[in-house]
Design an enzyme around this catalytic site. Structure first.
Site, PDB file in Angstrom:
ATOM      1  N   LYS A 121       0.819  -1.251  -0.059  1.00  0.00           N
ATOM      2  CA  LYS A 121      -0.037  -0.006   0.098  1.00  0.00           C
ATOM      3  C   LYS A 121       0.958   1.221   0.014  1.00  0.00           C
ATOM      4  O   LYS A 121       2.077   1.328   0.414  1.00  0.00           O
ATOM      5  CB  LYS A 121      -0.868  -0.069   1.166  1.00  0.00           C
ATOM      6  CG  LYS A 121      -0.622   0.333   2.323  1.00  0.00           C
ATOM      7  CD  LYS A 121      -1.446   0.726   3.614  1.00  0.00           C
ATOM      8  CE  LYS A 121      -0.949   1.867   4.525  1.00  0.00           C
ATOM      9  NZ  LYS A 121      -1.709   2.042   5.351  1.00  0.00           N
ATOM     10  N   LYS A 123      -3.300 -10.843   9.871  1.00  0.00           N
ATOM     11  CA  LYS A 123      -3.370 -11.119  11.593  1.00  0.00           C
ATOM     12  C   LYS A 123      -4.188 -12.402  11.872  1.00  0.00           C
ATOM     13  O   LYS A 123      -5.227 -12.731  11.288  1.00  0.00           O
ATOM     14  CB  LYS A 123      -4.153  -9.746  12.047  1.00  0.00           C
ATOM     15  CG  LYS A 123      -3.099  -8.604  12.212  1.00  0.00           C
ATOM     16  CD  LYS A 123      -3.812  -7.327  12.816  1.00  0.00           C
ATOM     17  CE  LYS A 123      -3.068  -6.187  12.562  1.00  0.00           C
ATOM     18  NZ  LYS A 123      -1.730  -6.278  13.394  1.00  0.00           N
ATOM     19  N   HIS A 146      -7.672  -0.775   5.153  1.00  0.00           N
ATOM     20  CA  HIS A 146      -7.804  -1.811   6.489  1.00  0.00           C
ATOM     21  C   HIS A 146      -9.077  -1.851   7.051  1.00  0.00           C
ATOM     22  O   HIS A 146      -9.493  -2.818   7.249  1.00  0.00           O
ATOM     23  CB  HIS A 146      -6.824  -1.277   7.544  1.00  0.00           C
ATOM     24  CG  HIS A 146      -5.271  -1.127   7.202  1.00  0.00           C
ATOM     25  ND1 HIS A 146      -4.609  -1.801   6.277  1.00  0.00           N
ATOM     26  CD2 HIS A 146      -4.541  -0.102   7.436  1.00  0.00           C
ATOM     27  CE1 HIS A 146      -3.326  -1.641   6.205  1.00  0.00           C
ATOM     28  NE2 HIS A 146      -3.294  -0.289   6.798  1.00  0.00           N
ATOM     29  N   ASP A 173      -5.594   6.658   4.116  1.00  0.00           N
ATOM     30  CA  ASP A 173      -4.503   5.963   4.573  1.00  0.00           C
ATOM     31  C   ASP A 173      -5.000   4.633   5.242  1.00  0.00           C
ATOM     32  O   ASP A 173      -4.499   3.637   5.420  1.00  0.00           O
ATOM     33  CB  ASP A 173      -3.713   6.587   5.701  1.00  0.00           C
ATOM     34  CG  ASP A 173      -2.182   5.820   5.827  1.00  0.00           C
ATOM     35  OD1 ASP A 173      -1.672   5.529   5.174  1.00  0.00           O
ATOM     36  OD2 ASP A 173      -2.100   5.895   7.228  1.00  0.00           O
ATOM     37  N   HIS A 179      -1.678  -5.724   5.446  1.00  0.00           N
ATOM     38  CA  HIS A 179      -1.211  -6.697   6.301  1.00  0.00           C
ATOM     39  C   HIS A 179      -2.324  -7.047   7.578  1.00  0.00           C
ATOM     40  O   HIS A 179      -2.017  -7.790   8.122  1.00  0.00           O
ATOM     41  CB  HIS A 179       0.032  -6.063   7.068  1.00  0.00           C
ATOM     42  CG  HIS A 179       0.047  -4.773   7.719  1.00  0.00           C
ATOM     43  ND1 HIS A 179      -0.030  -3.555   7.240  1.00  0.00           N
ATOM     44  CD2 HIS A 179      -0.246  -4.623   9.025  1.00  0.00           C
ATOM     45  CE1 HIS A 179      -0.184  -2.641   8.320  1.00  0.00           C
ATOM     46  NE2 HIS A 179      -0.150  -3.351   9.372  1.00  0.00           N
ATOM     47  N   LYS A 185      -5.001   9.020  14.872  1.00  0.00           N
ATOM     48  CA  LYS A 185      -3.851   9.299  15.433  1.00  0.00           C
ATOM     49  C   LYS A 185      -3.658  10.067  16.727  1.00  0.00           C
ATOM     50  O   LYS A 185      -4.803  10.869  17.095  1.00  0.00           O
ATOM     51  CB  LYS A 185      -2.697   9.910  14.385  1.00  0.00           C
ATOM     52  CG  LYS A 185      -2.512   8.917  13.209  1.00  0.00           C
ATOM     53  CD  LYS A 185      -1.414   9.426  12.374  1.00  0.00           C
ATOM     54  CE  LYS A 185      -1.191   8.621  11.154  1.00  0.00           C
ATOM     55  NZ  LYS A 185      -0.498   7.226  11.737  1.00  0.00           N
ATOM     56  N   GLU A 218      -4.412   4.666  17.108  1.00  0.00           N
ATOM     57  CA  GLU A 218      -2.925   4.654  17.243  1.00  0.00           C
ATOM     58  C   GLU A 218      -2.675   5.933  18.258  1.00  0.00           C
ATOM     59  O   GLU A 218      -3.552   6.863  18.492  1.00  0.00           O
ATOM     60  CB  GLU A 218      -2.292   4.985  16.069  1.00  0.00           C
ATOM     61  CG  GLU A 218      -2.575   4.075  14.903  1.00  0.00           C
ATOM     62  CD  GLU A 218      -1.931   4.548  13.752  1.00  0.00           C
ATOM     63  OE1 GLU A 218      -0.672   4.177  13.586  1.00  0.00           O
ATOM     64  OE2 GLU A 218      -2.508   5.450  12.897  1.00  0.00           O
TER      65      GLU A 218
END
Ligand code: NAP
Length: 482
Positions: A146, A180, A238, A233, A176, A329, A214
């Site tokens: 990505k 998981k 995701h 992003d 990714h 974030k 995050e």
């Protein structure tokens, strides 16, 4: 419980961008761990490729340092054996030097995988040269990272560039999150048990929340991030992938295209999001700390570092059940979880005073992977029939004991899947395009309206309006905590 390690076949893995951040932090330490577990066969070879001028020994030293820094505990003797599998070629993706040397190093008769751990602007150059020099063939696999496009137009162009040289069955687009353990467990729980699937619809599920929070800011990625933002992003890829796995119909079998067909149907069934169902935020400067605009060095930035949205899926299974997504974030805690909240029981035989609880199935992706199911039981003791919620807890670390340490991390698992030729956990081109087709109008809308994200305090749960997004529906977000 003992986890089984099944070695993969012999391979040559070429990592373009083999000296970069991703290769040093994730890919190579991950490969070291697969080697240490016995999954990498003796005949496997890893060839780093980048412009930096160094020899194979220099590269081995670089990777030894990287494994020591990012790979957790390691055994020096095993690391030494691992390093013997490494090689390096100095190559410029845009030039002619190095390609013949690379061609001479890639062996016949083994699996070939080419990891494009470089900027997407180099994908076309590398694909073209791999083909021109006869290094990649019809059975070769390529892995791309990505961001896969900035919008629908660029994603289509990128797909077309790769399709000029490789078939879709050779292209592995990494997300990714799909690697998981718990994400795959989500499918095992849904489709391996009788218990959940009959209830997995809008008749029984009140709402579903997906949170990826995050604690860090944009760090050194400021200039990239400011052109991207949380929606591009995180949500487009995701969170969208997680939503698909929760919402999709059972595929007839666990095979790559069957699973990806079902995910694609979910994306295509997403309702357009109304402007009042989206809240964007930007972390503000704290006393003595920097804010988002300082971090990206753009005092007028309108890019969001937080986004929350209410999403509807227009199909028979989910019409009427809202999906609430949020990511950001500099939030209170680093956590990724999916929470499926079931509806109230239709009637309480114990009376209102006994308490009223809801079943919640929580799937935790990080920091500690696992699942909990909140069930209602009687409060112990002689206090009469009062109800409380108790979590049935399945933390993988506890359930698997020492074996939990052997659970491969997402990158390790996905790279091994590339070698095995299994695309189930990789995004197909049409999925990526459909996700952008849904995301683009939303972004275009706030850009057209000139919307400025709302400031929020670092360490908080995001802007106030994000709370209101759920309060308006008579619901509330789950607390952001580890
Ligand atoms: P990076 O640290 O900037 O590394 C870039 C790599 O590409 C270096 O090895 C660089 O080595 C090589 N390179 C640059 N230009 C080249 C050229 N013309 N020919 C050959 N090699 C060239 O970037 P990164 O963070 O590793 O990211 C790599 C890709 O993964 C990007 O697409 C990024 O968006 C994606 N990604 C990264 C992360 C992450 O955590 N880092 C996470 C998700 C996705 P030389 O300068 O020696 O050539």
């Amino acid at each position: 419980m003992v986890s089984r390690v099944i070695p993969v076949d012999e391979f040559d893995l070429v990592i373009f961008g083999g000296t970069g951040d991703l290769a040093r932090r994730k890919i190579l330490p991950g490969l070291y761990r697969r080697f240490a577990s016995g999954q990498m066969p003796a005949g496997a070879r890893i060839i780093g490729a980048a412009r930096s001028d160094m020899d194979a020994d220099g590269y081995r030293q670089m990777i030894a340092d990287a494994v020591a820094e990012f790979g957790g505990t390691h055994d020096p003797a095993v690391l030494k054996d691992f390093l013997a599998h490494l090689d390096y070629v100095a190559i410029d993706a845009k030039g002619t030097d190095g390609w013949a040397e690379l061609g001479s190093k890639v062996r016949d008769g083994v699996i070939h995988a080419f990891y494009f751990s470089v900027a997407p602007s180099l994908f076309g150059d590398i694909a073209q040269r791999l083909k021109e020099h006869g290094i990649a063939g019809d059975a070769s696999r390529i892995v791309v990272e990505k961001p896969f496009g900035h919008d629908l137009g660029t994603a289509k162009a990128l797909n077309a560039t790769l399709a000029a040289y490789f078939d879709e069955g050779q292209i592995y687009r990494i997300d990714h999150y799909l690697g998981k353990e718990t994400v795959q467990n989500l499918m095992a729980v849904r489709f391996g048990n009788m218990l959940f699937e009959p209830l997995w619809n809008s008749n029984y599920v009140d709402n579903i929340q997906i949170t990826v929070a995050e604690t860090v800011g944009v760090g050194g990625r400021g200039s990239y991030y400011d052109h991207s933002g949380a929606m591009r992003d995180m949500v487009q890829n995701h969170l969208m992938q997680l939503l698909c796995l929760i919402a999709m119909e059972p595929p007839a079998k666990f095979d790559p295209d069957a699973v990806r067909d079902e995910k694609l149907k979910v994306i295509r069934a997403l309702d357009p999001v109304a402007p009042h169902h989206v809240v964007r935020g930007q972390y503000a400067a704290t006393e003595g700390g920097t804010g988002y605009r300082d971090d990206v060095e753009n005092p007028r930035s309108r890019t969001e570092s937080f986004v929350a949205l209410r999403v509807g899926i227009a199909n028979w299974r989910w019409a009427g059940t809202p999906f609430y997504l949020r990511t950001g974030k500099k939030l209170r805690a680093r956590t990724s979880e999916i929470a499926i909240t079931f509806k109230d029981a239709p009637h309480s035989i114990f009376g209102e005073d006994a308490g009223w609880n809801r079943n919640v199935l929580t799937i935790k992706l990080q920091p500690n992977e696992g699942m909990t199911l909140d069930v209602t039981i009687k409060e112990p003791g002689p206090g009469g029939m009062r109800l409380i919620d108790v979590p049935l807890d399945m933390s993988f670390a506890e359930a698997l004991g020492p074996d939990a340490e052997d659970i491969p991390d997402a990158y390790e698992r996905l790279i091994m899947d590339v070698i095995r030729g299994n695309q189930t956990l990789f995004m197909r081109g049409d999925e990526v395009e459909a996700a952008w087709a849904w995301t683009d109008p939303l972004i275009a809308g706030w850009e057209k309206r000139g919307e400025v994200p709302q400031p929020y305090d670092a360490g908080s749960s995001g802007p106030e309006d994000a709370m209101m997004l759920m309060h308006r529906d008579g619901r509330k977000w789950r607390e952001i905590r580890t």
